[in-house]
Design a protein around this motif. Structure first.
Motif, PDB file in Angstrom:
ATOM      1  N   SER A 271       9.484  21.309  31.532  1.00 46.72           N
ATOM      2  CA  SER A 271      10.311  20.150  31.192  1.00 46.72           C
ATOM      3  C   SER A 271      11.785  20.493  31.337  1.00 46.72           C
ATOM      4  CB  SER A 271      10.017  19.710  29.756  1.00 46.72           C
ATOM      5  OG  SER A 271      10.490  20.682  28.837  1.00 46.72           O
ATOM      6  N   THR A 272      12.601  19.454  31.465  1.00 47.13           N
ATOM      7  CA  THR A 272      14.052  19.638  31.513  1.00 47.13           C
ATOM      8  C   THR A 272      14.767  18.781  30.478  1.00 47.13           C
ATOM      9  OG1 THR A 272      14.160  17.967  33.268  1.00 47.13           O
ATOM     10  CG2 THR A 272      14.093  20.282  33.951  1.00 47.13           C
TER      11      THR A 272
ATOM     12  N   GLN B 264      12.236  22.604  24.774  1.00 47.08           N
ATOM     13  CA  GLN B 264      11.640  22.500  26.103  1.00 47.08           C
ATOM     14  C   GLN B 264      10.290  23.226  26.153  1.00 47.08           C
ATOM     15  OE1 GLN B 264      12.939  20.297  28.220  1.00 47.08           O
ATOM     16  NE2 GLN B 264      14.365  20.016  26.517  1.00 47.08           N
TER      17      GLN B 264
ATOM     18  N   SER C  95       7.712  18.082  25.434  1.00 45.11           N
ATOM     19  CA  SER C  95       9.040  18.536  25.022  1.00 45.11           C
ATOM     20  C   SER C  95       9.631  17.589  23.996  1.00 45.11           C
ATOM     21  CB  SER C  95       9.964  18.626  26.241  1.00 45.11           C
ATOM     22  OG  SER C  95      10.016  17.386  26.922  1.00 45.11           O
TER      23      SER C  95
END
Length: 271
Positions: free
Chosen positions: A96-97, A122, A270
């Protein structure tokens, strides 16, 4: 010891561990044929679903990689004729970002690894079969999180239900290949298989003896555990699920047991 707990959802149960605060779950064969799009609401309704076309490698994709790859495959007309499902870009992990992204992997006997940063929120998910583990896919996934600010001390890793070492027979060539991932560069072996007695004699060995000549038993999750410790994680940052896919047919699909291509999903969101 960390607590592993079965969580009810839609009359069935999925597995969680208290080591990781982010919403996550290791889903069982009972959820088949549901896909991540169907299962994500159990963890976090509305989260973006991220998954790949798994190929037993060590490529870990970002959300942008997955979106771009999926879009180009759709534009090219790539689809599964029988189901008309979209094809996803090749990779064996994703990360994830930002908040609200659900990373997913599917497994039968391979290890599903779910990774969480308890500080940034994250996450990452990796499909760690023996080939991916030999190529250090879980450390690769961790490197992706580190590249966006994660620190090793803040990471937690769950190694989910997979085939246990005491029932996973492999050839010595496979054992030697995966064994190379956990020996020091300065340890020299005249022949690749010379690494096997070295690993058999370790404390908490990742290999176990087998009665058939030219074979051993392989604990893939233990190899991943060693890789994580060599990376700098402490044992308290890692938890291994007390479940074997091969030995629990009532809960899990196992390719080694049935030779059928059936899978279960594991995901983490996340925050």
């Amino acid at each position: 010891m960390h607590n592993w707990t079965w969580q009810p959802w839609q009359g069935k149960s999925y597995l969680t561990c208290d080591l990781i605060p982010q919403p996550h779950g290791f889903f069982t064969s009972a959820f088949d044929p549901q896909l991540p799009e169907d299962l994500t609401p159990a963890l976090r309704p509305g989260a973006e679903v991220l998954r790949t076309k798994q190929v037993h490698g060590n490529i870990v994709l970002s959300p942008a990689d997955i979106r771009a790859g999926t879009k180009s495959l759709v534009a090219s007309g790539a689809a599964t004729p029988s189901t008309n499902q979209v094809q996803y870009p090749h990779g064996d992990g994703c990360f994830s970002t930002q908040a609200g992204q659900a990373t997913w992997v599917c497994t039968a006997d391979c290890t599903p690894a779910l990774i969480a940063d308890v500080r940034t929120g994250q996450v990452a998910a990796a499909h760690a079969g023996w080939r991916g583990t030999a190529e250090k896919i879980v450390p690769v996934a961790i490197a992706q999180l580190q590249a966006q600010g994660s620190q090793l001390k803040d990471l937690r890793v769950l190694l989910g239900p997979a085939i246990a070492g005491d029932v996973y027979q492999v050839g010595e060539d496979v054992a030697a290949t995966i064994g190379q991932s956990v020996v020091n560069d300065n340890q020299q072996f005249a022949n690749p298989t010379d690494i096997i007695p070295h690993l058999l004699n370790q404390e908490h060995p990742p290999l176990l003896p087998d009665s058939q000549p030219g074979h051993v038993r392989l604990d893939v999750r233990r190899i991943n555990h060693i890789q994580l410790q060599q990376l700098g994680l402490s044992p308290s940052q890692i938890a291994i699920a007390p479940h074997c896919t091969y030995q629990e047919p009532e809960r899990f699909f196992s390719y080694r047991r049935t030779h059928l291509k059936q899978i279960q999903w594991s995901g983490i969101v996340s925050v």
